[in-house]
Design an enzyme around this catalytic site. Structure first.
Site, PDB file in Angstrom:
ATOM      1  N   ASP A  38      28.850  38.888  87.736  1.00 52.87           N
ATOM      2  CA  ASP A  38      28.040  39.820  88.521  1.00 52.87           C
ATOM      3  C   ASP A  38      28.414  39.797  89.992  1.00 52.87           C
ATOM      4  O   ASP A  38      28.236  38.784  90.678  1.00 52.87           O
ATOM      5  CB  ASP A  38      26.557  39.449  88.386  1.00 52.87           C
ATOM      6  N   GLY A 145      20.162  43.193  90.236  1.00 53.74           N
ATOM      7  CA  GLY A 145      19.984  42.430  91.463  1.00 53.74           C
ATOM      8  C   GLY A 145      19.662  40.965  91.243  1.00 53.74           C
ATOM      9  O   GLY A 145      20.075  40.116  92.028  1.00 53.74           O
ATOM     10  N   ASP A 176      22.335  44.702  79.500  1.00 54.97           N
ATOM     11  CA  ASP A 176      22.278  43.668  80.533  1.00 54.97           C
ATOM     12  C   ASP A 176      20.884  43.571  81.152  1.00 54.97           C
ATOM     13  O   ASP A 176      20.412  44.520  81.779  1.00 54.97           O
ATOM     14  CB  ASP A 176      23.316  44.033  81.620  1.00 54.97           C
TER      15      ASP A 176
HETATM   16  C1  DX5 Z   1      21.229  41.523  86.756  1.00 54.00           C
HETATM   17  C2  DX5 Z   1      22.621  41.135  86.306  1.00 54.00           C
HETATM   18  C3  DX5 Z   1      22.649  40.435  85.020  1.00 54.00           C
HETATM   19  C4  DX5 Z   1      21.939  39.118  84.988  1.00 54.00           C
HETATM   20  C5  DX5 Z   1      21.156  39.044  83.706  1.00 54.00           C
HETATM   21  O1  DX5 Z   1      21.294  42.223  87.935  1.00 54.00           O
HETATM   22  O2  DX5 Z   1      23.442  42.276  86.189  1.00 54.00           O
HETATM   23  O3  DX5 Z   1      23.947  40.307  84.482  1.00 54.00           O
HETATM   24  O4  DX5 Z   1      22.762  38.001  85.097  1.00 54.00           O
HETATM   25  O5  DX5 Z   1      20.354  37.933  83.767  1.00 54.00           O
HETATM   26  P1  DX5 Z   1      19.225  37.637  82.695  1.00 54.00           P
HETATM   27  O6  DX5 Z   1      19.895  37.461  81.374  1.00 54.00           O
HETATM   28  O7  DX5 Z   1      18.615  36.383  83.227  1.00 54.00           O
HETATM   29  O8  DX5 Z   1      18.283  38.810  82.713  1.00 54.00           O
HETATM   30 ZN    ZN Z   2      25.355  42.146  85.089  1.00 53.47          ZN
END
Ligand code: DX5
Ligand code: ZN
Length: 218
Positions: A38, A145, A176
Site C-alpha cells: 500500500d 487510508g 481490499d
Molecule cells: C486500506 C489498504 C488496505 C489495508 C487493508 O487503505 O488499501 O490494503 O491494508 O487492511 P485491513 O485488512 O486491515 O482492512
Molecule cells: Zn490496499
C-alpha cells in the site's frame, strides 16, 4: 460462483516493519503467491506510507507477485518509478487518475499488469469502458487510508456486479479492506478471485492458524 479456491494477498501495511523480512517469510511459507503493498501520499488519502525505495528492497528479498496499490494523486508521474522498483501489478485509483486509459497503457508499456481500484462510493459502471485495458480490478470495501477498518457491506453488491461485468475478460478481481473471519465467506461467495488481508492476518497471535482459518471458514 461458489467454492472457488481462496487466494489471499497479505497486506504488509499491518506487518511489523522492524522485522519486515520475517513477516514476508512467514506468509511465503504459508504458500501465498502474492503480496499487497500500500502506497499512500497524504494527499489522495489522509495517511502516508512509503515509496519505490521500500518496494525495491522488498523485491530483493522475495519472488512473490507484488501488487502495488497506489493511493496517490497524479499517478502518471510515478508509475515508472513503481515499475522500475519491481512491482508486478500496478493499481491506480479511478478517483485519482486524470486519464485512465493513458495511465493503464503506461503501466502495460513496462510489461506490468494494469489495475484500477474503485472506492466504495464510486459507481462500478464507470470502469466498464476500460475493461480491455485492465488486468486487475481492486474493489475497495473500506475507504482507503488505514488498515483495520470495518467492512462496508453494500460493496458485496458491487463485487457481484463487477464479476458479472468482467466475466468475458481475463481480469483478476481483488477485494481490499475489512476482510476477516466474519466477512471472508460472503466476499468469496460473490465470485471474486483474491482478498487482501492486513490486520486480520498480521494482527493474529498465530498467523499460520489464522491463515488456515481464513481459507477454511464457512
Ligand atoms: C486500506 C489498504 C488496505 C489495508 C487493508 O487503505 O488499501 O490494503 O491494508 O487492511 P485491513 O485488512 O486491515 O482492512
Ligand atoms: Zn490496499
Amino acid at each position: 460462483m461458489k467454492n472457488k479456491q481462496r487466494n489471499i494477498s497479505p497486506s504488509i501495511l499491518s506487518a511489523n516493519f522492524t522485522r519486515l523480512k520475517e513477516d514476508i517469510n512467514i506468509v511465503e511459507e504459508l504458500g501465498v503467491d502474492r503480496l499487497h503493498v500500500d502506497v499512500m501520499d497524504g494527499h489522495f488519502v489522509p495517511n502516508l506510507t512509503f515509496g519505490p525505495f521500500i518496494i525495491k528492497q522488498i523485491r530483493e528479498i522475495t519472488n512473490l507477485h507484488l501488487e502495488t496499490h497506489l493511493m496517490i494523486s497524479n499517478p502518471e508521474k510515478y508509475i515508472k518509478h513503481y515499475a522500475d522498483a519491481g512491482s508486478d501489478t500496478i493499481i491506480i485509483h479511478y478517483e485519482a487518475s486524470k486519464n485512465i486509459t493513458k495511465d493503464l497503457k503506461l503501466i502495460r508499456s513496462y510489461n506490468k499488469m494494469a489495475g484500477i481500484a474503485i472506492n466504495p462510493d464510486t459507481d462500478y459502471k464507470h470502469i466498464e469502458k476500460y475493461l480491455d485495458c485492465l488486468d486487475y480490478i481492486l474493489i475497495m470495501s473500506v475507504f482507503p487510508g488505514f488498515g483495520g477498518q470495518s467492512f462496508i457491506e453494500p460493496t458485496l453488491k458491487t463485487m457481484e456486479s463487477i464479476v458479472e461485468m468482467s466475466k468475458n475478460h481475463n481480469i483478476v478481481i481483488g477485494v481490499d479492506g475489512g476482510v476477516n473471519l466474519s466477512t471472508i465467506k460472503k466476499v468469496y461467495d460473490t465470485g471474486i478471485d483474491v482478498t487482501i488481508v492486513g490486520s486480520a492476518l498480521y494482527g493474529a497471535s498465530n498467523i499460520e492458524q489464522r491463515y488456515n482459518d481464513l481459507l477454511n471458514t464457512h
